[in-house]
Scaffold this motif. Structure first.
Motif, PDB file in Angstrom:
ATOM      1  N   GLU A  53       0.827  -1.211   0.000  1.00 27.89           N
ATOM      2  CA  GLU A  53       0.000   0.000   0.000  1.00 27.89           C
ATOM      3  C   GLU A  53       0.862   1.262   0.000  1.00 27.89           C
ATOM      4  N   VAL A  54       1.942   1.239   0.762  1.00 27.63           N
ATOM      5  CA  VAL A  54       2.846   2.384   0.832  1.00 27.63           C
ATOM      6  C   VAL A  54       3.524   2.605  -0.523  1.00 27.63           C
ATOM      7  N   LYS A  55       3.979   1.533  -1.142  1.00 30.53           N
ATOM      8  CA  LYS A  55       4.605   1.656  -2.466  1.00 30.53           C
ATOM      9  C   LYS A  55       3.614   2.194  -3.489  1.00 30.53           C
ATOM     10  N   SER A  56       2.398   1.689  -3.471  1.00 30.31           N
ATOM     11  CA  SER A  56       1.371   2.139  -4.399  1.00 30.31           C
ATOM     12  C   SER A  56       1.058   3.614  -4.184  1.00 30.31           C
ATOM     13  N   HIS A  57       0.975   4.028  -2.940  1.00 30.03           N
ATOM     14  CA  HIS A  57       0.704   5.425  -2.608  1.00 30.03           C
ATOM     15  C   HIS A  57       1.831   6.316  -3.143  1.00 30.03           C
ATOM     16  N   TYR A  58       3.057   5.861  -2.980  1.00 34.16           N
ATOM     17  CA  TYR A  58       4.216   6.610  -3.465  1.00 34.16           C
ATOM     18  C   TYR A  58       4.214   6.694  -4.996  1.00 34.16           C
ATOM     19  N   GLU A  59       3.947   5.586  -5.658  1.00 36.67           N
ATOM     20  CA  GLU A  59       3.927   5.575  -7.123  1.00 36.67           C
ATOM     21  C   GLU A  59       2.850   6.505  -7.670  1.00 36.67           C
ATOM     22  N   ALA A  60       1.695   6.536  -7.016  1.00 31.80           N
ATOM     23  CA  ALA A  60       0.629   7.446  -7.438  1.00 31.80           C
ATOM     24  C   ALA A  60       1.043   8.900  -7.213  1.00 31.80           C
ATOM     25  N   LEU A  61       1.741   9.160  -6.135  1.00 31.87           N
ATOM     26  CA  LEU A  61       2.248  10.504  -5.870  1.00 31.87           C
ATOM     27  C   LEU A  61       3.208  10.946  -6.969  1.00 31.87           C
ATOM     28  N   ILE A  62       4.125  10.071  -7.342  1.00 26.46           N
ATOM     29  CA  ILE A  62       5.090  10.388  -8.401  1.00 26.46           C
ATOM     30  C   ILE A  62       4.363  10.672  -9.712  1.00 26.46           C
ATOM     31  N   GLU A  63       3.351   9.883 -10.035  1.00 25.19           N
ATOM     32  CA  GLU A  63       2.571  10.122 -11.262  1.00 25.19           C
ATOM     33  C   GLU A  63       1.876  11.482 -11.209  1.00 25.19           C
ATOM     34  N   ASP A  64       1.293  11.811 -10.061  1.00 29.29           N
ATOM     35  CA  ASP A  64       0.657  13.122  -9.904  1.00 29.29           C
ATOM     36  C   ASP A  64       1.666  14.240 -10.130  1.00 29.29           C
ATOM     37  N   LEU A  65       2.845  14.097  -9.552  1.00 28.90           N
ATOM     38  CA  LEU A  65       3.875  15.128  -9.708  1.00 28.90           C
ATOM     39  C   LEU A  65       4.314  15.261 -11.160  1.00 28.90           C
ATOM     40  N   LYS A  66       4.432  14.153 -11.860  1.00 25.55           N
ATOM     41  CA  LYS A  66       4.794  14.201 -13.280  1.00 25.55           C
ATOM     42  C   LYS A  66       3.738  14.949 -14.081  1.00 25.55           C
ATOM     43  N   HIS A  67       2.470  14.709 -13.775  1.00 22.40           N
ATOM     44  CA  HIS A  67       1.380  15.393 -14.479  1.00 22.40           C
ATOM     45  C   HIS A  67       1.397  16.892 -14.180  1.00 22.40           C
ATOM     46  N   ILE A  68       1.652  17.244 -12.935  1.00 19.17           N
ATOM     47  CA  ILE A  68       1.718  18.655 -12.557  1.00 19.17           C
ATOM     48  C   ILE A  68       2.870  19.337 -13.290  1.00 19.17           C
ATOM     49  N   GLU A  69       4.045  18.721 -13.257  1.00 19.91           N
ATOM     50  CA  GLU A  69       5.226  19.307 -13.884  1.00 19.91           C
ATOM     51  C   GLU A  69       5.078  19.436 -15.392  1.00 19.91           C
ATOM     52  N   SER A  70       4.329  18.539 -16.007  1.00 17.78           N
ATOM     53  CA  SER A  70       4.152  18.593 -17.454  1.00 17.78           C
ATOM     54  C   SER A  70       3.079  19.602 -17.854  1.00 17.78           C
ATOM     55  N   GLY A  71       2.368  20.134 -16.860  1.00 15.15           N
ATOM     56  CA  GLY A  71       1.304  21.076 -17.152  1.00 15.15           C
ATOM     57  C   GLY A  71      -0.009  20.398 -17.464  1.00 15.15           C
ATOM     58  N   PHE A  72      -0.030  19.082 -17.445  1.00 17.50           N
ATOM     59  CA  PHE A  72      -1.233  18.320 -17.741  1.00 17.50           C
ATOM     60  C   PHE A  72      -2.290  18.492 -16.657  1.00 17.50           C
ATOM     61  N   ARG A  73      -1.835  18.613 -15.423  1.00 21.05           N
ATOM     62  CA  ARG A  73      -2.744  18.739 -14.287  1.00 21.05           C
ATOM     63  C   ARG A  73      -2.274  19.903 -13.438  1.00 21.05           C
ATOM     64  N   SER A  74      -3.145  20.855 -13.206  1.00 20.37           N
ATOM     65  CA  SER A  74      -2.749  22.021 -12.426  1.00 20.37           C
ATOM     66  C   SER A  74      -2.863  21.743 -10.939  1.00 20.37           C
ATOM     67  N   LEU A  75      -2.051  22.413 -10.174  1.00 25.23           N
ATOM     68  CA  LEU A  75      -2.079  22.287  -8.722  1.00 25.23           C
ATOM     69  C   LEU A  75      -3.414  22.786  -8.192  1.00 25.23           C
ATOM     70  N   THR A  76      -3.999  23.780  -8.830  1.00 22.02           N
ATOM     71  CA  THR A  76      -5.313  24.295  -8.417  1.00 22.02           C
ATOM     72  C   THR A  76      -6.358  23.201  -8.461  1.00 22.02           C
ATOM     73  N   ASN A  77      -6.366  22.382  -9.507  1.00 24.44           N
ATOM     74  CA  ASN A  77      -7.333  21.299  -9.606  1.00 24.44           C
ATOM     75  C   ASN A  77      -7.152  20.270  -8.508  1.00 24.44           C
TER      76      ASN A  77
END
Length: 81
Positions: A53-77
């Motif tokens: 569960e901890v690994k999965s949570h971390y992997e999802a966090l990394i994916e979220d950060l990649k989306h934010i950094e790419s501009g695909f997903r805004s921090l506001t959303n």
């Protein structure tokens, strides 16, 4: 970061409380990628979560950060979610 984590709790095996997210963040800061048994230590620090569960949570966090950094997903959303 807590907003990011709580917004994606459905991607993990179970839901995460705000307190567990805070403990998770602190554990990640304490146990870096070079720490032996990192995920076991993080899971123990969070409490009530398995290593998987901890690994999965971390992997999802990394994916979220990649989306934010790419501009695909805004921090506001994420904060509004």
């Amino acid at each position: 970061m807590a907003s990011t984590l709580s917004s994606r709790s459905s991607s993990s095996f179970s839901s995460w409380t705000p307190n567990q997210n805070k403990l998770f963040e602190r554990a990640l800061a304490l146990y870096d990628k070079d720490t032996p048994d990192r995920w076991q230590n993080v899971a123990e620090a969070v409490g009530g979560k398995s290593i998987e569960e901890v690994k999965s949570h971390y992997e999802a966090l990394i994916e979220d950060l990649k989306h934010i950094e790419s501009g695909f997903r805004s921090l506001t959303n994420i904060v509004q979610a």
